[in-house]
Design a protein around this motif. Structure first.
Motif, PDB file in Angstrom:
ATOM      1  N   UNK A  69      -3.455 -12.664  -5.528  1.00 30.64           N
ATOM      2  CA  UNK A  69      -2.719 -11.407  -5.669  1.00 30.64           C
ATOM      3  C   UNK A  69      -2.069 -11.136  -4.324  1.00 30.64           C
ATOM      4  N   UNK A  70      -0.859 -10.591  -4.333  1.00 24.47           N
ATOM      5  CA  UNK A  70      -0.190 -10.318  -3.064  1.00 24.47           C
ATOM      6  C   UNK A  70       1.071  -9.505  -3.318  1.00 24.47           C
ATOM      7  N   UNK A  71       1.641  -9.013  -2.235  1.00 21.84           N
ATOM      8  CA  UNK A  71       2.893  -8.265  -2.305  1.00 21.84           C
ATOM      9  C   UNK A  71       3.995  -9.094  -2.946  1.00 21.84           C
ATOM     10  N   UNK A  72       4.031 -10.397  -2.647  1.00 21.33           N
ATOM     11  CA  UNK A  72       5.091 -11.217  -3.212  1.00 21.33           C
ATOM     12  C   UNK A  72       4.724 -11.817  -4.570  1.00 21.33           C
ATOM     13  N   UNK A  73       3.755 -11.233  -5.251  1.00 21.82           N
ATOM     14  CA  UNK A  73       3.605 -11.369  -6.700  1.00 21.82           C
ATOM     15  C   UNK A  73       4.136 -10.112  -7.372  1.00 21.82           C
ATOM     16  N   UNK A  74       3.755  -8.954  -6.838  1.00 25.75           N
ATOM     17  CA  UNK A  74       4.209  -7.692  -7.427  1.00 25.75           C
ATOM     18  C   UNK A  74       5.712  -7.510  -7.230  1.00 25.75           C
ATOM     19  N   UNK A  75       6.239  -7.903  -6.057  1.00 29.79           N
ATOM     20  CA  UNK A  75       7.681  -7.765  -5.813  1.00 29.79           C
ATOM     21  C   UNK A  75       8.504  -8.565  -6.829  1.00 29.79           C
ATOM     22  N   UNK A  76       8.183  -9.831  -7.098  1.00 31.93           N
ATOM     23  CA  UNK A  76       8.955 -10.538  -8.127  1.00 31.93           C
ATOM     24  C   UNK A  76       8.853  -9.899  -9.513  1.00 31.93           C
ATOM     25  N   UNK A 123       8.925  -0.159 -17.361  1.00 27.17           N
ATOM     26  CA  UNK A 123       7.988  -1.201 -16.920  1.00 27.17           C
ATOM     27  C   UNK A 123       8.254  -1.589 -15.474  1.00 27.17           C
ATOM     28  N   UNK A 124       9.521  -1.616 -15.082  1.00 27.65           N
ATOM     29  CA  UNK A 124       9.859  -1.956 -13.703  1.00 27.65           C
ATOM     30  C   UNK A 124       9.394  -0.906 -12.717  1.00 27.65           C
ATOM     31  N   UNK A 125       9.514   0.360 -13.092  1.00 27.72           N
ATOM     32  CA  UNK A 125       9.048   1.414 -12.190  1.00 27.72           C
ATOM     33  C   UNK A 125       7.521   1.455 -12.106  1.00 27.72           C
ATOM     34  N   UNK A 126       6.836   1.043 -13.167  1.00 31.92           N
ATOM     35  CA  UNK A 126       5.381   0.903 -13.080  1.00 31.92           C
ATOM     36  C   UNK A 126       5.020  -0.159 -12.043  1.00 31.92           C
ATOM     37  N   UNK A 127       5.754  -1.262 -12.033  1.00 30.68           N
ATOM     38  CA  UNK A 127       5.524  -2.300 -11.030  1.00 30.68           C
ATOM     39  C   UNK A 127       5.863  -1.792  -9.627  1.00 30.68           C
ATOM     40  N   UNK A 128       6.935  -1.036  -9.504  1.00 32.62           N
ATOM     41  CA  UNK A 128       7.354  -0.525  -8.198  1.00 32.62           C
ATOM     42  C   UNK A 128       6.276   0.361  -7.586  1.00 32.62           C
ATOM     43  N   UNK A 179       3.731  -1.882  -6.136  1.00 40.22           N
ATOM     44  CA  UNK A 179       4.301  -2.513  -4.945  1.00 40.22           C
ATOM     45  C   UNK A 179       4.287  -1.562  -3.757  1.00 40.22           C
ATOM     46  N   UNK A 180       4.545  -0.303  -4.010  1.00 47.06           N
ATOM     47  CA  UNK A 180       4.609   0.710  -2.947  1.00 47.06           C
ATOM     48  C   UNK A 180       3.291   0.828  -2.185  1.00 47.06           C
ATOM     49  N   UNK A 181       2.176   0.503  -2.825  1.00 47.69           N
ATOM     50  CA  UNK A 181       0.877   0.682  -2.176  1.00 47.69           C
ATOM     51  C   UNK A 181       0.677  -0.293  -1.009  1.00 47.69           C
ATOM     52  N   UNK A 182       1.470  -1.357  -0.942  1.00 47.51           N
ATOM     53  CA  UNK A 182       1.355  -2.310   0.165  1.00 47.51           C
ATOM     54  C   UNK A 182       1.986  -1.778   1.459  1.00 47.51           C
ATOM     55  N   UNK A 183       2.902  -0.812   1.365  1.00 49.63           N
ATOM     56  CA  UNK A 183       3.685  -0.410   2.535  1.00 49.63           C
ATOM     57  C   UNK A 183       2.978   0.639   3.371  1.00 49.63           C
ATOM     58  N   UNK A 184       3.009   0.433   4.685  1.00 49.55           N
ATOM     59  CA  UNK A 184       2.368   1.353   5.613  1.00 49.55           C
ATOM     60  C   UNK A 184       3.261   2.524   5.981  1.00 49.55           C
ATOM     61  N   UNK A 185       2.639   3.615   6.427  1.00 49.78           N
ATOM     62  CA  UNK A 185       3.385   4.795   6.886  1.00 49.78           C
ATOM     63  C   UNK A 185       2.958   5.195   8.298  1.00 49.78           C
ATOM     64  N   UNK A 186       2.316   4.286   9.030  1.00 51.08           N
ATOM     65  CA  UNK A 186       1.847   4.586  10.376  1.00 51.08           C
ATOM     66  C   UNK A 186       3.030   4.779  11.329  1.00 51.08           C
ATOM     67  N   UNK A 187       2.851   5.582  12.380  1.00 53.38           N
ATOM     68  CA  UNK A 187       3.936   5.804  13.358  1.00 53.38           C
ATOM     69  C   UNK A 187       4.035   4.667  14.358  1.00 53.38           C
ATOM     70  N   UNK A 188       4.336   3.483  13.871  1.00 52.54           N
ATOM     71  CA  UNK A 188       4.344   2.275  14.686  1.00 52.54           C
ATOM     72  C   UNK A 188       5.361   1.313  14.078  1.00 52.54           C
ATOM     73  N   UNK A 189       6.257   0.786  14.916  1.00 47.66           N
ATOM     74  CA  UNK A 189       7.304  -0.100  14.415  1.00 47.66           C
ATOM     75  C   UNK A 189       6.736  -1.319  13.703  1.00 47.66           C
ATOM     76  N   UNK A 190       5.562  -1.785  14.112  1.00 50.92           N
ATOM     77  CA  UNK A 190       4.956  -2.947  13.469  1.00 50.92           C
ATOM     78  C   UNK A 190       4.483  -2.638  12.051  1.00 50.92           C
ATOM     79  N   UNK A 191       4.244  -1.363  11.758  1.00 51.61           N
ATOM     80  CA  UNK A 191       3.515  -0.998  10.549  1.00 51.61           C
ATOM     81  C   UNK A 191       4.298  -0.109   9.596  1.00 51.61           C
TER      82      UNK A 191
END
Length: 679
Positions: free
Chosen positions: A520-527, A547-552, A555-567
């Motif tokens: 399982x990974x971000x690049x399974x949910x993204x495709x 169905x596409x928005x359910x997948x989105x 997918x959104x749960x993988x993305x960080x919101x930390x105050x850091x350019x790396x994240x």
């Protein structure tokens, strides 16, 4: 409230100075309103186990009040001498259930999480989002002490399927004889990112600090908005790197940062100013560390990169099969690198001449298009765009000859894993990428045969039984728009039927993702999101759109919101440095170029939304996602396949850009493609 456990009390001075490890008895963290009854802790690692230098002893307490859990670690010097502990000397385990397997041999997106860590001072925090996106999620906010970084302890036998146990590192501390320091945090359920930040502010003396942009270019201004959750005491101020922040009139503060304009700098001075910049926000005694990244201006960066690929990464040696190939490049050795296996049948795929390396070809084609229509201008004053175009055209001619000789059978559409037409390892991911290359070639030269080759490739792809495969970068809309422009109605209908069948198969599977190269990974949910949403856009099918928005959402749960350019707006990935890098190091890769898949899908979602405000928010996030990838590219045209972010992995120091340039040029291709599509 009641204590769940404690042990290893701080010993008096002159006690035995042997390093001690403290941990609680086996505990679970569950929330009462969770219909899944998820345990947020994995049990192959202890919770809040402390490791420290000899002489530092610890006591750990865990207190629960309903769904609120407070963990307190008391660290003390049990010797007669001062002990200095550097960052990394003290570690506290946090075994969150962020992995793609469990003891049953499987995994569940309802009972596993994507953990987003921010170790940035006294206002550090962790947000663990359930993989399915369904609340409650887990929030953790530091209430006493300060965290500076985190490491990861991994079981390599699980390869890419286990992110590992997190190990939190307090800031550097000095312990006088008998002196103690406390690290304490509060865990609680939350409904969303914003709900987490609201609760963090109510449960601690919290500083919410957010930049309006984490990646910028010289001459641009970024604004940091600072909102302490507490009233300042007389004489206390809010500062950033020692400079005063300005009140915003609404209880918060503002600070602006403008890196020097590149045009006003000498070449050497300019190079000194691009890169990572740290800012320490201080409000009273509370602190938060943020990071931004200043990138080389985008035109100059792309021009230097494609020039480097054409000059330094294209093979011109003695091997006739590799002639014209774009190969990985070892920045330390200053040499191309190719390795595809040994005589004993071992196959090494990730340093070969095919597969993901096609990203370099895609970038060169897009760059030629952009140079031709003025979308891209060679950003270096002493060089001219016409000269660069000629150089790239020559390079691309040789690369295309290599592709058609060694990697793609243009008559049948078969795509090979490596040269010379080697499919000993058959890989379905490869085909859509080379179909995308031929779509880009058509955009460059207008030859309809390129579109026909792309169709043969995709027909071959589907003949392999790929309707339940999750392909990265399947060019559905790009190909269909090309058919319309080229007047190829028959090809349009043929490919449309294949795409619709594929999308409906994936929509029918829903959130039950089959295992691919990783479980399982971000690049399974993204495709999944991409195939379904692109086809919904193509057909207007409302069921596919839902169905596409359910997948989105997943997918959104993988993305960080930390105050850091790396994240910030970077998707969680944690194995690519091992498979594609020189150091062969596992660990969180922040950023990694496939994170840009999410950014492009945010843009596609925005195109399909009726809500203007929500659409605008997704576009801002898409821009941030793509710009974060610029951290993989450097002013001289070199690049890195991945930034391995943790302080250490299994005790080996990391936090570095891997010296191998390999497959990262997809990132610049995404950025340039978006610019071309917007024209």
């Amino acid at each position: 409230m009641y204590a769940l456990g404690s042990n290893s009390p701080v010993a008096p001075a002159y006690a035995d100075t042997k390093a001690m490890t403290s941990q609680l008895a086996d505990v679970s963290i569950r929330f009462s309103a969770d219909p899944e009854d998820m345990d947020w802790l994995r049990h192959d690692h202890p919770y809040a186990a402390v490791s420290a230098p000899a002489g530092i002893q610890s006591t750990v307490h865990m207190m629960r009040d309903g769904d609120t859990i407070v963990t307190t670690i008391l660290l003390g010097n049990a010797t007669a001498k001062t002990i200095s502990a550097a960052v990394g000397d003290i570690g506290i385990t946090l075994p969150l259930e962020d992995r793609y397997w469990d003891e049953t041999g499987d995994y569940s997106i309802e009972r596993h999480c994507n953990a987003h860590l921010f170790c940035g001072g006294t206002c550090s925090w962790i947000l663990a989002l359930r993989m399915s996106g369904k609340a409650p999620h887990l929030g953790l906010v530091l209430t006493e002490g300060a965290l500076a970084d985190y490491s990861v302890s991994r079981d390599f036998s699980h390869y890419s399927n286990d992110r590992g146990c997190f190990v939190l590192h307090p800031e550097a501390m000095e312990f006088a004889p008998g002196q103690t320091h406390t690290i304490s945090w509060t865990i609680f359920p939350c409904d969303s990112r914003e709900d987490f930040l609201r609760q963090a502010a109510s449960r601690s003396r919290f500083i919410d600090a957010r930049w309006n942009s984490y990646v910028m270019f010289p001459g641009e201004t970024a604004v940091l908005r600072i909102r302490p959750s507490f009233a300042l005491q007389p004489g206390e101020t809010v500062s950033v790197n020692g400079l005063p922040a300005s009140p915003d009139g609404d209880g918060g503060y503002l600070f602006s940062y403008t890196p020097d304009d590149a045009d006003a700098l000498t070449h050497d001075a300019y190079r000194d100013r691009v890169g990572e910049h740290r800012f320490i926000v201080r409000a009273g005694e509370r602190t938060v560390m943020t990071r931004v990244f200043v990138s080389t201006p985008i035109d100059r960066l792309i021009a230097e990169r494609v020039r480097f690929i054409a000059d330094r990464q294209q093979y011109r040696g003695q091997d006739g099969h590799l002639k014209g190939a774009y190969l990985p490049y070892d920045n330390e050795d200053g040499a191309q690198y190719y390795y595809a296996g040994d005589d004993n049948g071992g196959i090494v795929n990730d340093y070969n001449a095919g597969r993901e390396r096609v990203g370099m070809g895609l970038l060169l084609v897009a760059s030629l298009r952009a140079l031709g229509d003025g979308t891209l201008v060679d950003g270096t004053a002493q060089r001219d765009s016409d000269g660069l175009r000629e150089r790239l055209a020559d390079s691309l001619r040789d690369y295309r000859a290599f592709v058609e000789r060694e990697l793609v059978d243009t008559a049948t559409g078969e795509v090979f894993n490596d040269s010379p037409r080697d499919n000993a390892y058959r890989r379905l991911y490869n085909a859509p990428w080379y179909a995308e290359l031929y779509v880009e070639l058509w955009k460059l030269d207008g030859d309809v045969e390129d579109l026909r080759i792309a169709c043969r490739i995709l027909a071959w792809f589907y003949e392999q039984g790929s309707f339940r495969f999750y392909p990265i970068e399947l060019p559905i809309l790009a190909l269909e728009h090309a058919f319309d422009e080229a007047g190829e109605a028959d090809l349009h209908d043929e490919m449309r039927d294949l795409f619709v069948r594929h999308a409906r198969e994936l929509a029918g599977l829903g959130l039950n993702y089959p295992k691919h190269e990783v479980n399982y990974e971000q690049s399974i949910v993204a495709p999944a999101t991409s195939v379904i949403l692109q086809t919904a856009a193509l057909t207007g099918d409302r069921a596919l759109l839902a169905a596409g928005f359910e997948q989105l959402h997943v997918l959104d749960q993988f993305n960080g919101c930390q105050p850091d350019a790396h994240l910030n707006e970077v998707a969680i990935r944690h194995w690519d440095g091992f498979w594609f890098g020189k150091r062969k190091q596992y660990g969180d890769t922040f950023p990694h170029y496939w994170s840009g898949l999410t950014g492009d899908l945010f843009d596609l979602a925005a195109d399909l939304m009726d809500d203007g405000d929500q659409s605008a928010a997704y576009r801002r996030r898409a821009d941030a996602s793509r710009k974060a990838l610029l951290q993989l590219f450097f002013p001289d045209g070199t690049a890195s396949c991945a930034y391995v972010f943790p302080f250490s992995v299994n005790g080996e120091r990391t936090h570095f850009a891997d010296p191998m340039a390999n497959d990262q040029d997809w990132a610049l291709y995404f950025i340039l493609r978006h610019r071309l599509d917007a024209e």
